[in-house]
Scaffold this motif. Structure first.
Motif, mmCIF file in Angstrom:
data_model
loop_
_atom_site.group_PDB
_atom_site.id
_atom_site.type_symbol
_atom_site.label_atom_id
_atom_site.label_comp_id
_atom_site.label_asym_id
_atom_site.label_seq_id
_atom_site.Cartn_x
_atom_site.Cartn_y
_atom_site.Cartn_z
ATOM 1 N N THR A 1 0.802 -1.226 0.000
ATOM 2 C CA THR A 1 0.000 0.000 0.000
ATOM 3 C C THR A 1 0.838 1.282 0.000
ATOM 4 O O THR A 1 0.311 2.350 0.247
ATOM 5 C CB THR A 1 -0.923 0.016 1.220
ATOM 6 O OG1 THR A 1 -0.131 -0.065 2.401
ATOM 7 C CG2 THR A 1 -1.917 -1.124 1.177
ATOM 8 N N LEU B 1 -5.161 -0.003 -7.008
ATOM 9 C CA LEU B 1 -4.904 -0.709 -5.753
ATOM 10 C C LEU B 1 -6.089 -1.620 -5.448
ATOM 11 O O LEU B 1 -7.205 -1.164 -5.236
ATOM 12 C CB LEU B 1 -4.688 0.275 -4.603
ATOM 13 C CG LEU B 1 -4.367 -0.327 -3.237
ATOM 14 C CD1 LEU B 1 -3.028 -1.052 -3.268
ATOM 15 C CD2 LEU B 1 -4.346 0.759 -2.180
ATOM 16 N N GLN C 1 -7.516 2.908 3.645
ATOM 17 C CA GLN C 1 -6.980 2.351 2.410
ATOM 18 C C GLN C 1 -8.102 1.856 1.497
ATOM 19 O O GLN C 1 -8.034 2.035 0.280
ATOM 20 C CB GLN C 1 -6.010 1.205 2.718
ATOM 21 C CG GLN C 1 -4.722 1.686 3.354
ATOM 22 C CD GLN C 1 -3.901 0.565 3.962
ATOM 23 O OE1 GLN C 1 -4.379 -0.550 4.135
ATOM 24 N NE2 GLN C 1 -2.659 0.875 4.304
ATOM 25 N N ARG D 1 -8.029 3.948 -2.347
ATOM 26 C CA ARG D 1 -8.555 3.325 -3.575
ATOM 27 C C ARG D 1 -9.176 4.361 -4.501
ATOM 28 O O ARG D 1 -9.163 4.184 -5.711
ATOM 29 C CB ARG D 1 -9.561 2.240 -3.239
ATOM 30 C CG ARG D 1 -8.838 0.984 -2.743
ATOM 31 C CD ARG D 1 -9.722 -0.203 -2.625
ATOM 32 N NE ARG D 1 -10.088 -0.696 -3.950
ATOM 33 C CZ ARG D 1 -11.194 -1.366 -4.214
ATOM 34 N NH1 ARG D 1 -12.057 -1.608 -3.253
ATOM 35 N NH2 ARG D 1 -11.457 -1.796 -5.419
ATOM 36 N N SER E 1 -4.572 -6.345 -2.012
ATOM 37 C CA SER E 1 -3.384 -5.673 -1.474
ATOM 38 C C SER E 1 -3.665 -5.059 -0.116
ATOM 39 O O SER E 1 -2.833 -5.112 0.794
ATOM 40 C CB SER E 1 -2.904 -4.576 -2.430
ATOM 41 O OG SER E 1 -2.440 -5.133 -3.622
#
Length: 179
Positions: free
Chosen positions: A34, A138, A127, A132, A142
């Motif tokens: 990330t 991404l 995240q 995203r 992940s």
């Protein structure tokens, strides 16, 4: 509420310690999943929150960690770090609540566990949503693969904090410092 000079200085000192431990390059492990990094700055947040309470935990955790993200170039994580690490410190300080002296080892363990889990959940949510949106390539795989690294970061930090606190409480350092 009255803020004493001593409390203000201790809060600033813990904020600086959180920053230094989070920022120190040899204590950082990059996350290839990330584009973040793992560190043991949470240990300093945990110590600050247990010794000085939820408000200092919130300020030292949020601001110290935010500054580390900004200085090391992880700008994309800075807003989340302010919130996630601040809440982590607040939760730990609230659970450890030491109105009647030194919190029990069990109370300390529950506090750092809850704070560490909040950190993992907070970064997962950030995240999965904000990162995203910024980086649509991404994948959720992940982000999910980053969870064990964050869990390990929280666990190592919790152990370090509890060991360090045990040593501090056995000396007169804490008693003299918090008078």
């Amino acid at each position: 509420m009255r803020i004493t000079t001593k409390k203000l200085v201790l809060c600033a000192l813990m904020t600086a310690i959180v920053f230094l431990i989070t920022f120190t390059p040899f204590l950082q492990i990059p996350s290839p999943m990330t584009q973040g990094y793992y560190n043991i700055g949470d240990a300093a947040i945990m110590i600050a929150a247990i010794l000085l309470g939820r408000k200092v935990g919130f300020i030292a955790g949020g601001i110290g960690s935010l500054l580390a993200d900004v200085v090391t170039g992880y700008y994309i994580y800075a807003p989340a770090t302010l919130i996630v690490k601040g809440i982590e410190g607040y939760i730990i300080g609230a659970i450890a609540n030491k109105k009647n002296g030194v919190p029990s080892r069990l109370r300390q363990a529950v506090a750092v566990t809850a704070g560490g889990l909040e950190m993992v959940l907070g970064y997962f949510i950030y995240q999965a949503t904000v990162i995203r949106m910024i980086n649509p390539t991404l994948g959720m795989a992940s982000i999910i693969a980053d969870i064990p690294g964050n869990l390990i970061q929280g666990a190592i930090s919790a152990v370090l904090a509890l060991v360090f606190l045990t040593v501090l409480y056995r000396t007169n350092t804490v008693k003299n410092l918090l008078r």
